[in-house]
Design a protein around this motif. Structure first.
Motif, mmCIF file in Angstrom:
data_model
loop_
_atom_site.group_PDB
_atom_site.id
_atom_site.type_symbol
_atom_site.label_atom_id
_atom_site.label_comp_id
_atom_site.label_asym_id
_atom_site.label_seq_id
_atom_site.Cartn_x
_atom_site.Cartn_y
_atom_site.Cartn_z
ATOM 1 N N VAL A 179 -59.496 -14.623 -17.182
ATOM 2 C CA VAL A 179 -59.075 -14.000 -16.389
ATOM 3 C C VAL A 179 -59.592 -12.242 -16.664
ATOM 4 C CG1 VAL A 179 -57.641 -12.351 -14.658
ATOM 5 C CG2 VAL A 179 -57.605 -14.716 -15.015
ATOM 6 N N LEU A 180 -61.333 -11.618 -15.748
ATOM 7 C CA LEU A 180 -61.355 -10.577 -16.430
ATOM 8 C C LEU A 180 -61.219 -9.479 -15.403
ATOM 9 C CD1 LEU A 180 -64.805 -11.834 -17.521
ATOM 10 C CD2 LEU A 180 -63.061 -11.489 -19.265
ATOM 11 N N HIS A 181 -61.661 -8.215 -15.879
ATOM 12 C CA HIS A 181 -61.333 -7.104 -14.721
ATOM 13 C C HIS A 181 -62.237 -6.453 -14.742
ATOM 14 C CE1 HIS A 181 -56.748 -8.730 -15.239
ATOM 15 N NE2 HIS A 181 -56.780 -8.334 -13.394
ATOM 16 N N THR A 182 -62.632 -5.530 -13.689
ATOM 17 C CA THR A 182 -63.947 -4.093 -13.488
ATOM 18 C C THR A 182 -63.128 -3.777 -13.013
ATOM 19 O OG1 THR A 182 -65.667 -3.760 -13.053
ATOM 20 C CG2 THR A 182 -65.038 -5.783 -11.744
ATOM 21 N N MET A 183 -63.727 -2.429 -12.697
ATOM 22 C CA MET A 183 -62.667 -1.101 -12.078
ATOM 23 C C MET A 183 -62.692 -0.553 -11.038
ATOM 24 S SD MET A 183 -66.202 0.967 -12.566
ATOM 25 C CE MET A 183 -65.337 2.660 -11.841
ATOM 26 N N ALA A 184 -61.744 -0.304 -11.133
ATOM 27 C CA ALA A 184 -61.815 -0.216 -9.108
ATOM 28 C C ALA A 184 -62.207 0.466 -8.487
ATOM 29 C CB ALA A 184 -59.970 -0.036 -9.139
ATOM 30 N N PRO A 185 -62.888 0.025 -6.993
ATOM 31 C CA PRO A 185 -63.318 1.208 -6.545
ATOM 32 C C PRO A 185 -63.053 2.428 -5.832
ATOM 33 C CG PRO A 185 -63.055 -0.524 -4.915
ATOM 34 C CD PRO A 185 -61.807 -0.656 -6.732
ATOM 35 N N HIS A 186 -62.797 3.115 -5.918
ATOM 36 C CA HIS A 186 -61.588 4.686 -5.666
ATOM 37 C C HIS A 186 -62.340 5.427 -5.767
ATOM 38 C CE1 HIS A 186 -57.699 6.617 -5.495
ATOM 39 N NE2 HIS A 186 -58.572 7.269 -4.372
ATOM 40 N N PHE A 187 -62.841 5.850 -5.279
ATOM 41 C CA PHE A 187 -63.626 7.212 -5.421
ATOM 42 C C PHE A 187 -63.077 7.907 -6.192
ATOM 43 C CE2 PHE A 187 -66.748 10.880 -3.063
ATOM 44 C CZ PHE A 187 -67.310 10.576 -4.559
ATOM 45 N N GLY A 188 -62.419 9.009 -4.905
ATOM 46 C CA GLY A 188 -60.574 9.877 -5.070
ATOM 47 C C GLY A 188 -60.756 10.189 -7.118
ATOM 48 N N SER A 189 -60.306 8.431 -6.975
ATOM 49 C CA SER A 189 -59.656 8.459 -8.791
ATOM 50 C C SER A 189 -60.760 8.270 -9.722
ATOM 51 C CB SER A 189 -58.296 7.612 -9.052
ATOM 52 O OG SER A 189 -58.736 6.780 -9.033
ATOM 53 N N GLU A 190 -62.054 7.716 -9.075
ATOM 54 C CA GLU A 190 -63.174 7.029 -10.299
ATOM 55 C C GLU A 190 -64.462 7.730 -10.107
ATOM 56 O OE1 GLU A 190 -62.073 5.472 -12.807
ATOM 57 O OE2 GLU A 190 -59.649 4.720 -12.207
ATOM 58 N N GLY A 191 -64.419 8.443 -9.229
ATOM 59 C CA GLY A 191 -65.985 9.252 -9.530
ATOM 60 C C GLY A 191 -65.961 10.536 -9.768
ATOM 61 N N ASN A 192 -67.310 10.702 -10.321
ATOM 62 C CA ASN A 192 -67.449 11.367 -11.343
ATOM 63 C C ASN A 192 -68.238 13.175 -10.241
ATOM 64 O OD1 ASN A 192 -67.180 9.970 -13.791
ATOM 65 N ND2 ASN A 192 -68.792 8.956 -13.262
ATOM 66 N N GLU A 193 -67.714 14.561 -10.869
ATOM 67 C CA GLU A 193 -68.076 15.345 -10.358
ATOM 68 C C GLU A 193 -69.538 15.135 -9.973
ATOM 69 O OE1 GLU A 193 -67.439 20.086 -11.152
ATOM 70 O OE2 GLU A 193 -67.003 18.641 -13.220
ATOM 71 N N GLY A 194 -69.960 15.636 -8.838
ATOM 72 C CA GLY A 194 -71.559 15.780 -8.059
ATOM 73 C C GLY A 194 -71.716 14.635 -7.329
ATOM 74 N N GLU A 195 -71.258 12.848 -8.098
ATOM 75 C CA GLU A 195 -71.691 12.197 -7.736
ATOM 76 C C GLU A 195 -71.420 11.707 -6.022
ATOM 77 O OE1 GLU A 195 -70.906 7.803 -9.752
ATOM 78 O OE2 GLU A 195 -69.381 8.680 -9.515
ATOM 79 N N SER A 196 -72.061 10.574 -5.861
ATOM 80 C CA SER A 196 -71.512 10.730 -4.190
ATOM 81 C C SER A 196 -71.415 9.280 -3.715
ATOM 82 C CB SER A 196 -73.267 10.328 -3.149
ATOM 83 O OG SER A 196 -73.762 9.930 -3.752
ATOM 84 N N GLU A 197 -70.889 9.222 -2.630
ATOM 85 C CA GLU A 197 -69.683 7.794 -2.374
ATOM 86 C C GLU A 197 -70.863 6.633 -2.899
ATOM 87 O OE1 GLU A 197 -67.331 6.388 0.431
ATOM 88 O OE2 GLU A 197 -66.952 8.791 0.899
ATOM 89 N N GLU A 198 -72.417 6.841 -2.808
ATOM 90 C CA GLU A 198 -73.258 5.626 -2.977
ATOM 91 C C GLU A 198 -73.950 5.291 -4.576
ATOM 92 O OE1 GLU A 198 -73.469 7.944 -0.466
ATOM 93 O OE2 GLU A 198 -73.461 7.128 1.998
ATOM 94 N N ASP A 199 -73.766 6.558 -5.136
ATOM 95 C CA ASP A 199 -73.658 7.049 -6.120
ATOM 96 C C ASP A 199 -72.788 6.032 -7.055
ATOM 97 O OD1 ASP A 199 -76.334 7.517 -6.700
ATOM 98 O OD2 ASP A 199 -76.053 10.036 -6.425
ATOM 99 N N PHE A 200 -71.463 6.181 -6.726
ATOM 100 C CA PHE A 200 -70.690 5.895 -7.570
ATOM 101 C C PHE A 200 -70.201 4.169 -7.221
ATOM 102 C CE2 PHE A 200 -65.516 3.935 -6.519
ATOM 103 C CZ PHE A 200 -65.695 4.202 -7.843
ATOM 104 N N ALA A 201 -71.057 3.335 -6.197
ATOM 105 C CA ALA A 201 -70.973 2.246 -6.022
ATOM 106 C C ALA A 201 -71.928 1.900 -6.461
ATOM 107 C CB ALA A 201 -70.868 2.089 -4.183
#
Length: 450
Positions: A179-201
């Motif tokens: 069982v492996l885990h990849t990152m959560a798709p939470h833009f609010g906590s995982e998004g970088n400064e200046g990063e758009s939602e699409e770029d985060f995706a």
């Protein structure tokens, strides 16, 4: 404690009952809140106090707490055939009807339905069948399942391993291997400064791609994800997320399992959240709202690509050596059929979309409150994330208590307050709920140290 106190429901619960998701030592001190009856979107404790159930129980009681048609469906089935199993070529009318109904409303073409008793059992069985399928295809190395951090898929040994929350692993010797885990798709906590939602995706998809490459694409059987994460904090994926994740999976011939245990049958404003987000799963898991939790039942649908190798392997061995006594229980199946009929007849999916949009507007109106870090959600599922205090979860727990004292039952996931009212909820009841939320925020702010 007096003799009468020792015989109270609360005292007997403390004496004899080990609770789920509870601090067992603390429970010995404070005891339970005993719920005695339900009426629509409300429940009443054994002192007669009424509460608005803002969590629909456990994300699950879509039709509210006293739908007589579900009671009647169960009663009729109890009188006709209270139990039969589905082992060794046996079946019964309700399970046949329900399987056919689910296939007919599936968001993508599906082949077969398998029935279990809870979302945990369903996901556990999915893992077993994916391993079985890999062996059937002569790919014994293809056994790894990719899940996500903050995802929730259950509490059995395999499904708890898929779950990406620390307290479901700590002291349980989990997760298991493969069982492996990849990152959560939470833009609010995982998004970088200046990063758009699409770029985060895009970054989420790139991390998944990198994980697959590190492990070896031919070792990965499937990726599992909730369309909207529930217990991990009501995380709505960013724009283009599912499109990009699916492109990675298709490139490597990796199956997609959609865990719709919370979302299925209307929660996001579509019958299935896969429709909301353009997800095309090979396996679709459902539970909770399938019977409005009036009877334990879960199910998953598999497409022909998944079914065919499993059927061939069972023919080679002589049997598919898996099953539960209550799989496809006739009473549960009868209740589920009536439950789905009511959802369709009363257009409750549209209510989830329209009243849900109103709930989201009311939540978003609180985004500027000094104690609110973020609001998020879709349809009739949402969250209000509090600004964290010194101790994670402390403010959420206090907010939860304040709201409960004021007659609204929510659930704090650390400092995120979850809202998932029954599908039958009205705008007036949303106003009632949000009035308590607003008042509770103000009280919480007053109680914060200067």
């Amino acid at each position: 404690m007096t003799a009468s106190g020792m015989n109270s429901q609360e005292a007997r619960d403390i004496a004899y009952h080990l609770h789920s998701y509870t601090n067992a030592a603390r429970h010995l001190e404070i005891g339970p809140m005993v719920i005695e009856r339900g009426e629509g979107a409300y429940v009443f404790d054994n002192a007669g106090k009424r509460y608005f159930e803002a969590m629909a129980g456990l994300w699950s009681v879509g039709l509210g707490f006293n739908e007589q048609r579900l009671v009647d469906a169960a009663t009729r089935q109890m009188q006709a055939l209270p139990f039969y199993h589905s082992f060794s070529h046996k079946s019964h009318g309700p399970v046949i009807d329900l399987a056919e109904k689910l296939i007919s409303i599936a968001p993508v073409p599906m082949s077969k339905v398998y029935f279990t008793n809870s979302g945990s059992e369903a996901n556990d069985t999915v893992v077993k069948l994916l391993w079985y399928r890999s062996n059937a295809l002569g790919q014994p190395q293809r056994k790894k399942i990719i899940s996500r951090l903050r995802g929730y898929h259950g509490v059995t040994i395999a499904s708890a391993s898929l779950t990406g929350l620390p307290n479901n692993h700590r002291s349980f010797d989990l997760p298991i291997s493969n069982v492996l885990h990849t990152m959560a798709p939470h833009f609010g906590s995982e998004g970088n400064e200046g990063e758009s939602e699409e770029d985060f995706a895009t970054r989420c998809a790139e991390e998944l791609e990198a994980l697959i490459q590190r492990e070896g694409p031919d070792t990965i059987a499937a990726f599992i994800g909730e369309p909207v994460m529930g217990a991990g904090g009501v995380i709505v994926p960013p724009r283009t997320y599912w499109e990009k994740i699916q492109a990675v999976l298709k490139r490597h011939d990796i199956l997609l399992v959609a865990d719709e245990v919370i979302c299925a049958l209307g929660r996001t404003g579509k019958m299935f959240a896969c429709e909301t987000f353009g997800i095309e799963p090979d396996v679709l898991v459902m539970s909770k709202q399938i019977t409005s939790s009036y009877f334990p039942l879960s199910a998953f649908m598999i497409n022909e690509r998944v079914f065919e190798p499993i059927a061939e392997e069972s023919d080679r061995i002589g049997v598919l050596g898996h099953g539960f006594t209550a799989s496809g229980h006739p009473v549960g199946a009868a209740v589920a059929l009536e439950n789905i009929a009511i959802i369709e007849e009363r257009d409750l999916v549209r209510n989830a979309a329209e009243t849900g949009a109103y709930m989201q507007d009311r939540l978003n109106a609180l985004a500027d409150h000094p104690l609110v870090a973020e609001t998020r959600g879709i349809g009739l599922i949402g969250a209000l994330e509090l600004e964290p205090g010194e101790i994670p979860g402390q403010r959420g727990a206090l907010m939860n208590r304040i709201m409960q004292d004021k007659g609204v039952i929510s659930r704090n996931m650390t400092d995120a307050m979850a809202f998932c009212p029954p599908l039958i909820v009205s705008r007036a009841q949303i106003d009632e709920m949000m009035g308590v939320v607003t008042e509770s925020l103000d009280i919480l702010q007053q109680q914060m140290p200067a």
